[in-house]
Design a protein around this motif. Structure first.
Motif, PDB file in Angstrom:
ATOM      1  N   GLY A  39      36.002  69.960  85.989  1.00 53.84           N
ATOM      2  CA  GLY A  39      36.649  69.533  84.755  1.00 53.84           C
ATOM      3  C   GLY A  39      35.664  69.253  83.633  1.00 53.84           C
ATOM      4  N   LEU A  40      34.404  68.972  84.015  1.00 51.58           N
ATOM      5  CA  LEU A  40      33.348  68.712  83.036  1.00 51.58           C
ATOM      6  C   LEU A  40      32.560  69.982  82.700  1.00 51.58           C
ATOM      7  CD1 LEU A  40      32.109  65.356  84.588  1.00 51.58           C
ATOM      8  CD2 LEU A  40      33.173  65.592  82.330  1.00 51.58           C
ATOM      9  N   THR A  68      21.727  64.106  93.834  1.00 53.05           N
ATOM     10  CA  THR A  68      21.644  62.655  93.637  1.00 53.05           C
ATOM     11  C   THR A  68      21.777  62.248  92.176  1.00 53.05           C
ATOM     12  OG1 THR A  68      20.252  62.489  95.594  1.00 53.05           O
ATOM     13  CG2 THR A  68      20.228  60.622  94.099  1.00 53.05           C
ATOM     14  N   ALA A  69      21.085  62.952  91.282  1.00 59.02           N
ATOM     15  CA  ALA A  69      21.106  62.569  89.864  1.00 59.02           C
ATOM     16  C   ALA A  69      22.489  62.753  89.237  1.00 59.02           C
ATOM     17  CB  ALA A  69      20.070  63.377  89.086  1.00 59.02           C
ATOM     18  N   LEU A  70      23.293  63.644  89.819  1.00 55.81           N
ATOM     19  CA  LEU A  70      24.652  63.858  89.312  1.00 55.81           C
ATOM     20  C   LEU A  70      25.662  62.903  89.940  1.00 55.81           C
ATOM     21  CD1 LEU A  70      25.149  67.744  89.358  1.00 55.81           C
ATOM     22  CD2 LEU A  70      25.152  66.265  87.344  1.00 55.81           C
ATOM     23  N   LEU A  71      25.529  62.706  91.246  1.00 56.73           N
ATOM     24  CA  LEU A  71      26.608  62.081  92.024  1.00 56.73           C
ATOM     25  C   LEU A  71      26.246  60.748  92.649  1.00 56.73           C
ATOM     26  CD1 LEU A  71      27.707  65.425  93.676  1.00 56.73           C
ATOM     27  CD2 LEU A  71      29.056  64.116  92.042  1.00 56.73           C
ATOM     28  N   GLY A  72      24.992  60.342  92.530  1.00 58.82           N
ATOM     29  CA  GLY A  72      24.589  59.070  93.119  1.00 58.82           C
ATOM     30  C   GLY A  72      23.992  59.251  94.503  1.00 58.82           C
ATOM     31  N   ARG A  73      23.554  58.154  95.080  1.00 63.00           N
ATOM     32  CA  ARG A  73      22.962  58.192  96.421  1.00 63.00           C
ATOM     33  C   ARG A  73      23.992  58.638  97.439  1.00 63.00           C
ATOM     34  NH1 ARG A  73      17.827  58.847  96.643  1.00 63.00           N
ATOM     35  NH2 ARG A  73      16.977  57.973  94.727  1.00 63.00           N
ATOM     36  N   GLU A  94      34.077  58.766  85.109  1.00 61.64           N
ATOM     37  CA  GLU A  94      33.126  58.286  84.096  1.00 61.64           C
ATOM     38  C   GLU A  94      31.708  58.274  84.649  1.00 61.64           C
ATOM     39  OE1 GLU A  94      34.725  54.523  82.960  1.00 61.64           O
ATOM     40  OE2 GLU A  94      36.181  55.398  81.567  1.00 61.64           O
ATOM     41  N   GLU A  95      31.579  57.887  85.927  1.00 59.01           N
ATOM     42  CA  GLU A  95      30.268  57.837  86.585  1.00 59.01           C
ATOM     43  C   GLU A  95      29.642  59.241  86.649  1.00 59.01           C
ATOM     44  OE1 GLU A  95      28.558  56.284  90.936  1.00 59.01           O
ATOM     45  OE2 GLU A  95      30.708  56.201  90.517  1.00 59.01           O
ATOM     46  N   ILE A  96      30.457  60.217  87.042  1.00 57.64           N
ATOM     47  CA  ILE A  96      29.954  61.589  87.153  1.00 57.64           C
ATOM     48  C   ILE A  96      29.648  62.156  85.769  1.00 57.64           C
ATOM     49  CG2 ILE A  96      30.617  63.949  87.781  1.00 57.64           C
ATOM     50  CD1 ILE A  96      32.016  62.789  90.230  1.00 57.64           C
ATOM     51  N   ALA A  97      30.493  61.874  84.789  1.00 57.34           N
ATOM     52  CA  ALA A  97      30.241  62.356  83.427  1.00 57.34           C
ATOM     53  C   ALA A  97      28.923  61.797  82.888  1.00 57.34           C
ATOM     54  CB  ALA A  97      31.399  61.970  82.505  1.00 57.34           C
ATOM     55  N   ALA A  98      28.645  60.518  83.187  1.00 59.64           N
ATOM     56  CA  ALA A  98      27.382  59.908  82.741  1.00 59.64           C
ATOM     57  C   ALA A  98      26.195  60.555  83.450  1.00 59.64           C
ATOM     58  CB  ALA A  98      27.411  58.407  83.008  1.00 59.64           C
ATOM     59  N   GLY A  99      26.346  60.812  84.749  1.00 63.35           N
ATOM     60  CA  GLY A  99      25.271  61.469  85.496  1.00 63.35           C
ATOM     61  C   GLY A  99      24.992  62.858  84.965  1.00 63.35           C
ATOM     62  N   LEU A 100      26.060  63.599  84.662  1.00 65.34           N
ATOM     63  CA  LEU A 100      25.909  64.959  84.139  1.00 65.34           C
ATOM     64  C   LEU A 100      25.233  64.937  82.768  1.00 65.34           C
ATOM     65  CD1 LEU A 100      26.420  68.003  84.307  1.00 65.34           C
ATOM     66  CD2 LEU A 100      28.726  67.591  83.411  1.00 65.34           C
ATOM     67  N   THR A 135      26.966  69.106  96.290  1.00 68.01           N
ATOM     68  CA  THR A 135      28.022  68.118  96.557  1.00 68.01           C
ATOM     69  C   THR A 135      28.122  67.735  98.026  1.00 68.01           C
ATOM     70  OG1 THR A 135      29.641  69.915  96.671  1.00 68.01           O
ATOM     71  CG2 THR A 135      29.370  68.818  94.543  1.00 68.01           C
ATOM     72  N   LYS A 136      27.081  68.018  98.822  1.00 64.86           N
ATOM     73  CA  LYS A 136      27.129  67.662 100.241  1.00 64.86           C
ATOM     74  C   LYS A 136      27.355  66.160 100.389  1.00 64.86           C
ATOM     75  CE  LYS A 136      22.091  67.246 100.695  1.00 64.86           C
ATOM     76  NZ  LYS A 136      20.898  67.781 101.355  1.00 64.86           N
ATOM     77  N   THR A 137      28.186  65.796 101.332  1.00 61.41           N
ATOM     78  CA  THR A 137      28.648  64.432 101.649  1.00 61.41           C
ATOM     79  C   THR A 137      29.634  63.866 100.634  1.00 61.41           C
ATOM     80  OG1 THR A 137      26.987  62.994 100.578  1.00 61.41           O
ATOM     81  CG2 THR A 137      26.397  63.947 102.742  1.00 61.41           C
ATOM     82  N   TYR A 138      29.904  64.589  99.555  1.00 60.17           N
ATOM     83  CA  TYR A 138      30.867  64.099  98.571  1.00 60.17           C
ATOM     84  C   TYR A 138      32.190  64.839  98.712  1.00 60.17           C
ATOM     85  CZ  TYR A 138      27.013  61.584  96.597  1.00 60.17           C
ATOM     86  OH  TYR A 138      25.969  60.726  96.452  1.00 60.17           O
ATOM     87  N   PRO A 139      33.295  64.198  98.372  1.00 59.76           N
ATOM     88  CA  PRO A 139      34.610  64.813  98.605  1.00 59.76           C
ATOM     89  C   PRO A 139      34.950  65.901  97.603  1.00 59.76           C
ATOM     90  CG  PRO A 139      34.868  62.687  97.523  1.00 59.76           C
ATOM     91  CD  PRO A 139      33.404  62.822  97.830  1.00 59.76           C
ATOM     92  N   ALA A 140      35.970  66.669  97.948  1.00 62.28           N
ATOM     93  CA  ALA A 140      36.443  67.735  97.064  1.00 62.28           C
ATOM     94  C   ALA A 140      36.905  67.179  95.716  1.00 62.28           C
ATOM     95  CB  ALA A 140      37.578  68.506  97.732  1.00 62.28           C
ATOM     96  N   SER A 141      37.342  65.933  95.704  1.00 64.43           N
ATOM     97  CA  SER A 141      37.767  65.329  94.428  1.00 64.43           C
ATOM     98  C   SER A 141      36.606  65.263  93.436  1.00 64.43           C
ATOM     99  CB  SER A 141      38.347  63.933  94.661  1.00 64.43           C
ATOM    100  OG  SER A 141      37.420  63.111  95.347  1.00 64.43           O
ATOM    101  N   ASP A 142      35.368  65.068  93.941  1.00 65.46           N
ATOM    102  CA  ASP A 142      34.200  65.078  93.048  1.00 65.46           C
ATOM    103  C   ASP A 142      33.944  66.484  92.511  1.00 65.46           C
ATOM    104  OD1 ASP A 142      33.830  62.383  93.416  1.00 65.46           O
ATOM    105  OD2 ASP A 142      31.894  62.543  94.437  1.00 65.46           O
ATOM    106  N   VAL A 143      34.164  67.491  93.342  1.00 69.39           N
ATOM    107  CA  VAL A 143      34.018  68.874  92.887  1.00 69.39           C
ATOM    108  C   VAL A 143      34.990  69.134  91.740  1.00 69.39           C
ATOM    109  CG1 VAL A 143      34.202  71.307  93.534  1.00 69.39           C
ATOM    110  CG2 VAL A 143      33.242  69.659  95.162  1.00 69.39           C
TER     111      VAL A 143
END
Length: 237
Positions: A57-58, A226-231, A11-17, A44-52
């Motif tokens: 999916g979005l 950052t705007a997609l995935l957060g700090r 939900e967080e990523i969908a809102a950012g997108l 997606t640097k520093t973020y896990p493959a699950s975020d990818v």
């Protein structure tokens, strides 16, 4: 048929997108451009493959990384997804073989020696790798990016190398300055490159903080993290 409830992270990523898409649409309208002219690259640097996977999916199809070790592992983990992988960081020649294994577009080519290393490895791997020439927008050598005066000779040399295709240019706005004049300079360099190499029509410019100025100055590809995935958090595998 029941669907699993979206995860809090989803939900967080969908809102950012959704917010990034709104900003891109508004900037395109202000610049008299079509949203279809813009490719959004999720950095997606520093973020896990699950975020990818959540991004895919979005509907996000372009993913950017700037550290080879992290990128190679993530690309392997997401090999089942139909993604275009962008390598956007400073690249050492000794990483060329690894990067050629997964990257579709390398954004930071700023010297002939690096282009030659990528060419050798692309030929060895039987791949064609797209390349963008990184242009120094602060006019200083040694901080990543070819000086504008050196871009056209580098473009000619790169375009002649086997296994590579010259796709355009890339730039980063100097910190602490209005990004619009820097992006206008990048657009001028891009036009000069495209005059001799018509297929090199990519302008990679603009990140979370300056995407409206990039769109106003002809950017075709935005690199947004950052705007997609957060700090960013420290990367943990």
């Amino acid at each position: 048929m029941t669907h699993a409830a979206p995860s809090p992270r989803g939900e967080e990523i969908a809102a950012g997108l959704a917010e990034v898409e709104r900003r891109i649409t508004d900037a395109c309208a202000a610049a008299g451009r079509s949203r279809s002219e813009i490719t959004l690259i999720a950095v997606t640097k520093t973020y896990p493959a699950s975020d990818v996977r959540l991004l895919a999916g979005l509907g996000v199809a372009d993913v950017g990384e700037n550290r080879d070790q992290e990128a190679a592992a993530k690309a392997a983990e997401c090999a089942d997804l139909a993604l275009t992988w962008h390598f956007i960081g400073q690249l050492q020649t000794n990483k060329a073989r690894s990067v050629v294994g997964y990257a579709d577009l390398v954004h930071g080519v700023d010297r002939l020696r690096l282009a030659e290393a990528l060419s050798r490895e692309a030929v060895r791997a039987g791949r064609e790798i797209g390349c963008l020439i990184q242009v120094s927008l602060d006019g200083r050598a040694g901080r990543g990016g070819a000086l504008p005066a050196d871009v056209l000779p580098l473009a000619d040399s790169l375009a002649a190398l086997p296994g590579l295709s010259l796709r355009g240019v890339m730039g980063v706005a100097p910190l602490g300055e209005d990004p619009a004049p820097a992006f206008a300079r990048l657009y001028g360099v891009a036009q000069a490159v495209q005059k001799d190499h018509p297929a090199a029509d990519v302008i990679s410019a603009g990140m979370s903080g300056d995407l409206p100025q990039a769109i106003a100055n002809g950017a075709t590809h935005l690199r947004v993290g950052t705007a997609l995935l957060g700090r960013r958090k420290p990367f943990v595998r």
